[in-house]
Structure formats: structure tokens, C-alpha cells
Design a protein around this motif. Structure first.
Motif, PDB file in Angstrom:
ATOM      1  N   HIS A   6     -51.002  12.954  23.000  1.00  6.98           N
ATOM      2  CA  HIS A   6     -51.976  12.828  22.381  1.00  6.98           C
ATOM      3  C   HIS A   6     -52.872  14.178  22.110  1.00  6.98           C
ATOM      4  O   HIS A   6     -53.627  14.491  23.009  1.00  6.98           O
ATOM      5  CB  HIS A   6     -52.960  11.868  23.415  1.00  6.98           C
ATOM      6  N   HIS A   8     -54.727  16.873  18.911  1.00  4.44           N
ATOM      7  CA  HIS A   8     -55.282  16.838  17.565  1.00  4.44           C
ATOM      8  C   HIS A   8     -55.010  18.572  17.359  1.00  4.44           C
ATOM      9  O   HIS A   8     -55.551  19.234  18.122  1.00  4.44           O
ATOM     10  CB  HIS A   8     -56.613  16.307  17.470  1.00  4.44           C
ATOM     11  N   HIS A  47     -56.366  11.476  14.151  1.00  5.13           N
ATOM     12  CA  HIS A  47     -57.205  10.419  13.742  1.00  5.13           C
ATOM     13  C   HIS A  47     -56.630   9.604  12.497  1.00  5.13           C
ATOM     14  O   HIS A  47     -56.806  10.430  11.554  1.00  5.13           O
ATOM     15  CB  HIS A  47     -58.531  10.482  13.729  1.00  5.13           C
ATOM     16  N   GLU A  88     -53.004   8.563  16.043  1.00  2.56           N
ATOM     17  CA  GLU A  88     -54.120   7.935  16.639  1.00  2.56           C
ATOM     18  C   GLU A  88     -54.683   6.835  15.866  1.00  2.56           C
ATOM     19  O   GLU A  88     -55.367   7.279  14.807  1.00  2.56           O
ATOM     20  CB  GLU A  88     -55.260   8.714  17.586  1.00  2.56           C
ATOM     21  N   ASP A 237     -55.367  14.872  25.086  1.00  4.57           N
ATOM     22  CA  ASP A 237     -56.454  14.468  24.008  1.00  4.57           C
ATOM     23  C   ASP A 237     -56.805  15.729  23.639  1.00  4.57           C
ATOM     24  O   ASP A 237     -58.027  15.711  23.157  1.00  4.57           O
ATOM     25  CB  ASP A 237     -57.329  13.496  24.264  1.00  4.57           C
ATOM     26  N   HIS A 239     -58.132  18.884  21.466  1.00  3.45           N
ATOM     27  CA  HIS A 239     -58.597  19.193  20.008  1.00  3.45           C
ATOM     28  C   HIS A 239     -58.514  20.787  19.744  1.00  3.45           C
ATOM     29  O   HIS A 239     -58.723  21.078  18.709  1.00  3.45           O
ATOM     30  CB  HIS A 239     -59.828  18.615  19.830  1.00  3.45           C
TER      31      HIS A 239
HETATM   32 ZN   LIG Z   1     -57.792  11.459  20.303  1.00  2.00          ZN
END
Ligand SMILES: [Zn+2]
Ligand SMILES: [Zn+2]
Length: 281
Positions: A6, A8, A47, A88, A237, A239
Motif C-alpha cells: 500500500h 502512493h 487512490h 486503492e 501506506d 506517500h
Molecule cells: Zn492509501
């Protein structure tokens, strides 16, 4: 084996244009961070709402403002890199058929399903601009609705992994109310739906970067998953490249304590289990 599925490639803020971040140089920064942390398999899951095609699913104001990029160009770009191709994707009740079509039209390695929005309208559990906390909604009601939607997301069969399974706690006790008592009354029906559907859950270290300061999910939720035989996928997650494998020691420690020795690995939406590795560095 360690994975980080996960991810980004850019922050969520305005101005983070695809052409600035969907580049070989940026991917190299993520791969270097993964190599330094002993993470062998890395996948990206942008996303869905940042792609124009998401407006076929929902016209939430945040989506309308954010849906600028082309989903197929993203998929093509990721296939030029060593990254696994994920996405996601929010669970949008009523849009299951359209979501299934959007996902089936691309050769994803895995789909991370998320519940961020839980209101009748636009409200989200984790977004200041569309805050569900207020207007007479109490914690009991919000938590019930959140976990009902998580169960619905599992039962939809649309997803391979459920993201940050108890995201509803994101703000922590200081910033938003928490329900009283034993929280397992919320977890039990959701884990039942997850186990029935066969979807994996994410063990995400992102919560450690948020006001709540905890892993997603809470140990109580994770214990129920283990009892029900639900497998885990491991994620940060991130970023930013420096968040790859963030606080994996804490995640590995929890999995060890729960007696979980395997994590999920995905390819073209097929899942297998691999022995859990150790973080390096
Ligand atoms: Zn996310
Ligand atoms: Zn999310």
C-alpha cells in the motif's frame, strides 16, 4: 519475505501532478528505500479518485476536484517499473457493478479496498474537509456505521486486501470521541464478513504516523482475524519514499506475538502466502 503493497507515489495534496511523480527516478527512490529496509516486494496503490475514470463510480466533491489523471496511463507506467500494480479503491455502496467493471478492465496484481467515506452524504472518517464527526453523530453510531461498511466492502468481493481496517480510530482519543467499553462488539461482525469472503486484511503502520499513534488494526481486531484464519498483507501506506517500510519493526513484532508466520503475496490477483521475513537496517 517482506512486502509493502500500500504505497502512493505522491502526497495527497493539491499540485502533486502525475507527471512529476510517475517517473522512473521517483520509483527508484522507493525501490532504494525498500532495498535498504529488506523489503523484497513493492507495489503501488494510487487512490482511485485521482483518476478521471473514478467519476463513473461516484461524484463526491473531493473526487470531482481530484480526478485529473488517466488510469490506463498509470497502469502502463507502473508496468514499465519493477513495482507490482495495485490500486486503492474506495468501497462505494450502490456502485459495485461499475467498480467491478473498472477493476476488471485492468490487469492489477491486487486491489486494496478502503472505507473512508461513511455518511449518507459525503462525510469521511479521516478527512477534515468532509468530517463525519459532528452534527449530533456520536462515536457509537459512527463506529457502527464504519464497521458495517467494512463488512459490506468485504462481502462485495471486489477487493483482495482491506486497507487500514480500523481507520475510524485515526484521530485518537484526544481529537474525536471513542466509543465506551470493549471495542470487540464492532470488530466481531466485521471479521466474520472478512473471514466468509476470503479477503485479506492489511497490517498497516500508517496509524503510527497519525494522531491515534497505533497500528491498523488494533491488536484486538488482529487477534480475531488470526482466530478466523484471515491472512495479513503488510503495508506502510507511504506517500513519500522515506515512509517505505515505516515502523515495520512494530508490525513484525505484532505478527510474531500473534503467531502469524506468513504474509500475503499477490500477482495478477492471485494470492499466495510467503514466510514473514525480518526487517534489516
Ligand atoms: Zn492509501
Ligand atoms: Zn486509505
Amino acid at each position: 519475505m517482506l512486502t509493502d503493497y500500500h504505497l502512493h507515489l505522491r502526497p495527497d495534496e493539491e499540485g502533486t501532478k502525475a507527471e512529476l511523480y510517475f517517473t522512473a527516478e521517483n520509483v527508484d527512490r522507493y525501490l532504494a528505500a525498500a532495498a535498504a529496509a529488506g523489503i523484497e516486494e513493492l507495489g503501488v496503490s494510487e487512490h482511485v479518485y485521482r483518476f478521471r475514470q473514478a467519476l463513473d463510480l461516484w461524484r463526491h466533491p473531493l473526487w470531482v476536484a481530484s480526478a485529473r489523471d488517466d488510469l490506463d496511463a498509470y497502469c502502463e507506467f507502473v508496468r514499465t517499473t519493477p513495482l507490482r500494480l495495485g490500486i486503492e479503491c474506495d468501497f462505494v455502496p450502490g456502485a459495485e457493478q461499475r467498480t467491478a467493471e473498472l477493476l476488471a478492465a485492468r490487469d492489477f496484481d491486487y486491489v486494496v479496498g478502503s472505507v473512508h467515506f461513511i455518511g449518507e452524504g459525503d462525510a469521511a472518517v479521516d478527512h477534515d474537509g468532509f468530517d463525519v464527526w459532528g452534527g449530533g453523530n456520536d462515536a457509537e453510531k459512527i463506529w457502527s456505521r464504519y464497521f458495517e461498511m467494512l463488512a459490506e466492502a468485504a462481502r462485495s468481493g471486489l477487493f483482495d486486501i482491506l486497507a487500514h481496517p480500523d481507520l475510524v480510530k485515526v484521530w485518537g482519543r484526544e481529537r474525536r470521541p471513542l466509543p465506551e467499553g470493549d471495542l470487540r462488539r464492532f470488530y466481531v461482525p466485521a471479521v466474520e464478513a472478512i473471514a466468509d469472503s476470503g479477503v485479506a486484511v492489511e497490517l498497516s503502520t500508517a496509524g503510527l504516523r497519525k494522531p491515534v499513534g497505533e497500528l491498523y488494526p488494533a491488536t484486538g481486531f488482529a487477534e480475531l482475524c488470526v482466530e478466523a484464519g484471515v491472512p495479513f498483507a503488510l503495508s506502510s501506506d507511504a506517500h513519500l519514499p522515506e515512509q517505505v517500510g515505516f515502523a515495520y519493526d512494530a508490525a513484525i513484532e505484532l505478527l510474531d506475538a500473534l503467531g502469524v508466520g506468513e504474509i500475503c503475496v499477490f500477482e495478477r490477483r492471485e494470492r499466495r502466502l510467503a514466510p514473514l521475513g525480518a526487517r534489516v537496517g
